[in-house]
Design a protein around this motif. Structure first.
Motif, PDB file in Angstrom:
ATOM      1  N   ALA A  53     -17.165 -27.310  -7.304  1.00 34.28           N
ATOM      2  CA  ALA A  53     -16.092 -27.271  -6.316  1.00 34.28           C
ATOM      3  C   ALA A  53     -14.746 -26.977  -6.977  1.00 34.28           C
ATOM      4  N   GLY A  54     -14.010 -26.039  -6.396  1.00 36.51           N
ATOM      5  CA  GLY A  54     -12.672 -25.717  -6.884  1.00 36.51           C
ATOM      6  C   GLY A  54     -12.631 -24.678  -7.974  1.00 36.51           C
ATOM      7  N   ASP A  55     -13.794 -24.256  -8.454  1.00 40.24           N
ATOM      8  CA  ASP A  55     -13.833 -23.268  -9.535  1.00 40.24           C
ATOM      9  C   ASP A  55     -13.878 -21.858  -8.963  1.00 40.24           C
ATOM     10  N   ALA A  56     -13.098 -20.961  -9.535  1.00 38.80           N
ATOM     11  CA  ALA A  56     -13.049 -19.578  -9.057  1.00 38.80           C
ATOM     12  C   ALA A  56     -14.234 -18.783  -9.597  1.00 38.80           C
ATOM     13  N   ILE A  57     -14.986 -18.169  -8.696  1.00 34.17           N
ATOM     14  CA  ILE A  57     -16.060 -17.253  -9.076  1.00 34.17           C
ATOM     15  C   ILE A  57     -15.688 -15.889  -8.496  1.00 34.17           C
ATOM     16  N   ILE A  58     -15.229 -14.994  -9.344  1.00 34.15           N
ATOM     17  CA  ILE A  58     -14.720 -13.708  -8.881  1.00 34.15           C
ATOM     18  C   ILE A  58     -15.854 -12.696  -8.725  1.00 34.15           C
ATOM     19  N   ASP A  59     -16.659 -12.555  -9.761  1.00 33.37           N
ATOM     20  CA  ASP A  59     -17.744 -11.571  -9.779  1.00 33.37           C
ATOM     21  C   ASP A  59     -19.044 -12.262  -9.401  1.00 33.37           C
ATOM     22  N   ARG A  60     -19.316 -12.343  -8.103  1.00 34.81           N
ATOM     23  CA  ARG A  60     -20.497 -13.080  -7.649  1.00 34.81           C
ATOM     24  C   ARG A  60     -21.791 -12.309  -7.849  1.00 34.81           C
ATOM     25  N   ARG A  61     -21.686 -11.057  -8.278  1.00 36.96           N
ATOM     26  CA  ARG A  61     -22.900 -10.320  -8.620  1.00 36.96           C
ATOM     27  C   ARG A  61     -23.529 -10.865  -9.898  1.00 36.96           C
ATOM     28  N   HIS A  62     -22.699 -11.331 -10.813  1.00 34.21           N
ATOM     29  CA  HIS A  62     -23.182 -11.790 -12.115  1.00 34.21           C
ATOM     30  C   HIS A  62     -22.992 -13.290 -12.342  1.00 34.21           C
ATOM     31  N   HIS A  63     -22.224 -13.934 -11.485  1.00 37.75           N
ATOM     32  CA  HIS A  63     -21.938 -15.362 -11.678  1.00 37.75           C
ATOM     33  C   HIS A  63     -22.139 -16.113 -10.365  1.00 37.75           C
ATOM     34  N   GLY A  64     -22.428 -17.388 -10.476  1.00 33.44           N
ATOM     35  CA  GLY A  64     -22.607 -18.201  -9.289  1.00 33.44           C
ATOM     36  C   GLY A  64     -23.948 -17.945  -8.615  1.00 33.44           C
TER      37      GLY A  64
END
Length: 211
Positions: A41-52
């Motif tokens: 929670a609260g963490d930025a995941i910008i590139d959701r293709r490779h992260h998250g």
């Protein structure tokens, strides 16, 4: 005894040399933080293709690997530098394998894959050659899926439970990055573990093509 040394959260911010903002600049935070099935929670995941996502919801890095890097780079490397959500002490990072579990209070995490370095990490470290250097080091940290969500906080005890079945370490997987013709026996070993679905599908397709 293993422990949670740091919980690290990143906010979107620009980085020289890259067009898109990044969440790799993570900072340790105090107090409880929620671990959800998809992210911290609260963490930025910008590139959701490779992260998250479910198979890469939480990224772990290990204190013994940071100690090694500090010796290599000649400076103290602070928790969060490599963009991990949780910094874990008391566990040998290079020995961590797919299916290993980390229990932190009510939270249960299961290792699914290793981290593959990218140019965002190189830009974060201010070294264009750091992608290759990180890959050669074979100290990738570990992505995890969330088996049981809940709250975590720096200082918590960690219960480390090695996977009881076939052991395929994150180091072994990382060493095969870029290898096109994987040994079928290795792929079968990996498929006997709870490896991330993306890799499971790829290995199954490759094996099916052999027959």
């Amino acid at each position: 005894m293993p422990s949670l040394l740091s919980v690290n959260i990143g906010k979107p911010q620009p980085i020289p040399g890259l067009k898109a903002p990044t969440g790799i600049f993570k900072q340790p935070v105090a107090g409880p933080v929620a671990i959800t099935p998809l992210e911290v929670a609260g963490d930025a995941i910008i590139d959701r293709r490779h992260h998250g996502g479910r198979d890469q919801a939480v990224y772990l890095y290990f204190a013994d690997d940071y100690d090694w890097w500090s010796g290599q780079l000649g400076q103290i490397i602070a928790p969060g530098t490599f963009g991990e959500n949780l910094t874990i002490g008391g566990v040998a990072g290079q020995a961590v394998a797919i299916g290993d579990r980390f229990t932190l209070g009510d939270v249960v995490l299961e290792v699914t894959y290793h981290r593959t370095p990218c140019m965002t990490l190189a830009a974060r470290m201010g070294d264009k050659g750091f992608v290759k250097r990180f890959a050669r080091a074979l100290r990738p940290g570990a992505y995890c899926r969330v088996i049981t969500p809940g709250m975590v906080e720096a200082g918590m005890a960690v219960i480390y439970t090695p996977f009881a079945g076939e052991r395929v370490t994150v180091t072994e997987l990382m060493a095969l990055d870029g290898v096109r013709d994987l040994d079928p026996a290795f792929m079968r070993r990996a498929l006997a573990t709870p490896i991330r679905d993306k890799t499971r599908v790829k290995y199954e397709e490759r094996l099916n093509q052999l027959f």
